[in-house]
Write a protein that holds these residues in place. Structure first.
Motif, mmCIF file in Angstrom:
data_model
loop_
_atom_site.group_PDB
_atom_site.id
_atom_site.type_symbol
_atom_site.label_atom_id
_atom_site.label_comp_id
_atom_site.label_asym_id
_atom_site.label_seq_id
_atom_site.Cartn_x
_atom_site.Cartn_y
_atom_site.Cartn_z
ATOM 1 N N TYR A 63 -14.018 -18.038 -18.919
ATOM 2 C CA TYR A 63 -14.244 -19.460 -18.677
ATOM 3 C C TYR A 63 -13.753 -19.799 -17.276
ATOM 4 O O TYR A 63 -13.000 -19.043 -16.659
ATOM 5 C CB TYR A 63 -13.474 -20.331 -19.686
ATOM 6 C CG TYR A 63 -13.794 -20.070 -21.133
ATOM 7 C CD1 TYR A 63 -14.634 -20.914 -21.848
ATOM 8 C CD2 TYR A 63 -13.237 -18.973 -21.802
ATOM 9 C CE1 TYR A 63 -14.919 -20.677 -23.185
ATOM 10 C CE2 TYR A 63 -13.519 -18.730 -23.133
ATOM 11 C CZ TYR A 63 -14.360 -19.583 -23.821
ATOM 12 O OH TYR A 63 -14.643 -19.340 -25.140
ATOM 13 N N VAL A 66 -13.623 -26.840 -14.754
ATOM 14 C CA VAL A 66 -14.673 -27.618 -14.095
ATOM 15 C C VAL A 66 -14.284 -29.090 -14.121
ATOM 16 O O VAL A 66 -13.340 -29.493 -14.816
ATOM 17 C CB VAL A 66 -16.048 -27.421 -14.782
ATOM 18 C CG1 VAL A 66 -16.483 -25.959 -14.730
ATOM 19 C CG2 VAL A 66 -15.997 -27.910 -16.233
ATOM 20 N N LEU A 67 -15.021 -29.907 -13.374
ATOM 21 C CA LEU A 67 -14.841 -31.354 -13.401
ATOM 22 C C LEU A 67 -15.931 -31.979 -14.263
ATOM 23 O O LEU A 67 -17.111 -31.634 -14.129
ATOM 24 C CB LEU A 67 -14.906 -31.927 -11.987
ATOM 25 C CG LEU A 67 -13.802 -31.479 -11.019
ATOM 26 C CD1 LEU A 67 -14.044 -32.086 -9.644
ATOM 27 C CD2 LEU A 67 -12.424 -31.851 -11.543
ATOM 28 N N ASP A 68 -15.537 -32.897 -15.152
ATOM 29 C CA ASP A 68 -16.537 -33.586 -15.958
ATOM 30 C C ASP A 68 -17.153 -34.735 -15.163
ATOM 31 O O ASP A 68 -16.883 -34.897 -13.960
ATOM 32 C CB ASP A 68 -15.941 -34.051 -17.290
ATOM 33 C CG ASP A 68 -14.866 -35.127 -17.130
ATOM 34 O OD1 ASP A 68 -14.736 -35.705 -16.025
ATOM 35 O OD2 ASP A 68 -14.159 -35.402 -18.126
ATOM 36 N N SER A 69 -17.972 -35.541 -15.820
ATOM 37 C CA SER A 69 -18.689 -36.613 -15.119
ATOM 38 C C SER A 69 -17.750 -37.659 -14.538
ATOM 39 O O SER A 69 -18.121 -38.390 -13.610
ATOM 40 C CB SER A 69 -19.688 -37.276 -16.070
ATOM 41 O OG SER A 69 -19.013 -37.800 -17.211
ATOM 42 N N ASN A 70 -16.532 -37.740 -15.073
ATOM 43 C CA ASN A 70 -15.531 -38.672 -14.547
ATOM 44 C C ASN A 70 -14.564 -37.990 -13.583
ATOM 45 O O ASN A 70 -13.537 -38.568 -13.237
ATOM 46 C CB ASN A 70 -14.752 -39.306 -15.704
ATOM 47 C CG ASN A 70 -15.631 -40.160 -16.583
ATOM 48 O OD1 ASN A 70 -16.427 -40.957 -16.094
ATOM 49 N ND2 ASN A 70 -15.505 -39.985 -17.893
ATOM 50 N N ARG A 71 -14.909 -36.759 -13.205
ATOM 51 C CA ARG A 71 -14.100 -35.964 -12.284
ATOM 52 C C ARG A 71 -12.717 -35.654 -12.845
ATOM 53 O O ARG A 71 -11.736 -35.536 -12.113
ATOM 54 C CB ARG A 71 -13.998 -36.629 -10.902
ATOM 55 C CG ARG A 71 -15.356 -36.821 -10.225
ATOM 56 C CD ARG A 71 -15.228 -37.114 -8.755
ATOM 57 N NE ARG A 71 -14.600 -36.026 -8.013
ATOM 58 C CZ ARG A 71 -15.226 -34.895 -7.654
ATOM 59 N NH1 ARG A 71 -16.496 -34.686 -7.990
ATOM 60 N NH2 ARG A 71 -14.577 -33.974 -6.963
ATOM 61 N N HIS A 72 -12.668 -35.525 -14.170
ATOM 62 C CA HIS A 72 -11.467 -35.035 -14.823
ATOM 63 C C HIS A 72 -11.608 -33.529 -15.025
ATOM 64 O O HIS A 72 -12.690 -33.041 -15.373
ATOM 65 C CB HIS A 72 -11.262 -35.717 -16.181
ATOM 66 C CG HIS A 72 -11.015 -37.184 -16.068
ATOM 67 N ND1 HIS A 72 -11.511 -38.095 -16.974
ATOM 68 C CD2 HIS A 72 -10.333 -37.912 -15.144
ATOM 69 C CE1 HIS A 72 -11.144 -39.309 -16.639
ATOM 70 N NE2 HIS A 72 -10.430 -39.228 -15.517
ATOM 71 N N VAL A 74 -11.575 -30.161 -16.854
ATOM 72 C CA VAL A 74 -11.719 -29.739 -18.247
ATOM 73 C C VAL A 74 -12.039 -28.245 -18.274
ATOM 74 O O VAL A 74 -12.395 -27.647 -17.253
ATOM 75 C CB VAL A 74 -12.840 -30.523 -18.973
ATOM 76 C CG1 VAL A 74 -12.499 -32.012 -19.043
ATOM 77 C CG2 VAL A 74 -14.183 -30.309 -18.287
ATOM 78 N N GLY A 76 -14.465 -25.404 -18.929
ATOM 79 C CA GLY A 76 -15.908 -25.289 -18.944
ATOM 80 C C GLY A 76 -16.414 -24.433 -20.091
ATOM 81 O O GLY A 76 -15.634 -23.872 -20.869
#
Length: 206
Positions: A63, A66-72, A74, A76
């Protein structure tokens, strides 16, 4: 990285985890390895996505952060099986670079399953995470005892010299002979950290 401490036999003897919980091994951007008991602990150990160059679960899947849509940040999705030859050489390099931290030296792993299993077991034991079953065993010239962890074994062996008649068995059944590692040639014989080098069975260790 926020913590110093960072597979495949499913019944490896590591502590039981809550239903659905997973533990992980990571390789950071310095090339060092760490063990994490949960995804939450894993996420707390890193500050940016590139800091963890490889994350491995017990199945040997890899794994990345990565950054989620809110740039948090997480964890992947799985990227497929970790590349065996890279992982094995990265682990050997980490042992050479950090001999004081990675002191359980097992036999050279021949398969991806062997190296993943060894990583989860060794890194958890180095961290001091107690297995769900099994115990350490220390045999000094035929006198056996059951120390609670590797740190206690280190304390008992600190003043022992020589180390030739001593054997250690970890909670997973691997047997080691201790040997002192000297960073500098001029240090006294009793100085330096102790490496635990796996030896073939059978040795009678209780």
């Amino acid at each position: 990285m926020n913590t110093k401490f960072r597979r495949t036999r499913d019944a490896s003897g590591l502590p039981a985890r809550a239903s659905g919980a997973r533990d992980f091994v990571t390789v950071d951007d310095s090339g060092d390895f760490s063990y994490h008991r949960s995804e939450e602990e894993l996420m707390a150990a890193f500050e940016y996505v590139g800091e963890a160059t490889c994350i491995i679960d017990r199945s040997g899947s890899s794994y990345r952060l990565v950054l989620d849509s809110n740039r948090h940040m997480v964890l992947g999705p799985a990227l497929g099986p970790v590349e065996f030859h890279w992982l094995r050489h990265a682990w050997l390099d980490a042992q050479k670079a950090h001999p004081d931290e990675h002191r359980l030296r097992r036999f050279y792993p021949a398969t991806r399953g062997e190296v993943v299993t060894a990583l989860f077991e060794i890194l958890a034991l180095e961290r001091g995470t107690p297995p769900a079953r099994g115990a350490w065993s220390l045999d000094i010239a035929g006198s056996a005892s059951l120390p609670s962890n590797l740190e206690e074994i280190d304390r008992r062996l600190a003043q022992q010299k020589p180390l030739e008649r001593i054997h250690v068995k970890d909670p997973f059944g691997h047997i080691y002979r201790p040997a002192r590692y000297h960073k500098h040639w001029y240090l006294p014989a009793a100085a330096g950290s102790i490496l635990y080098v796996e030896v073939p069975a059978p040795f009678t260790v209780h």
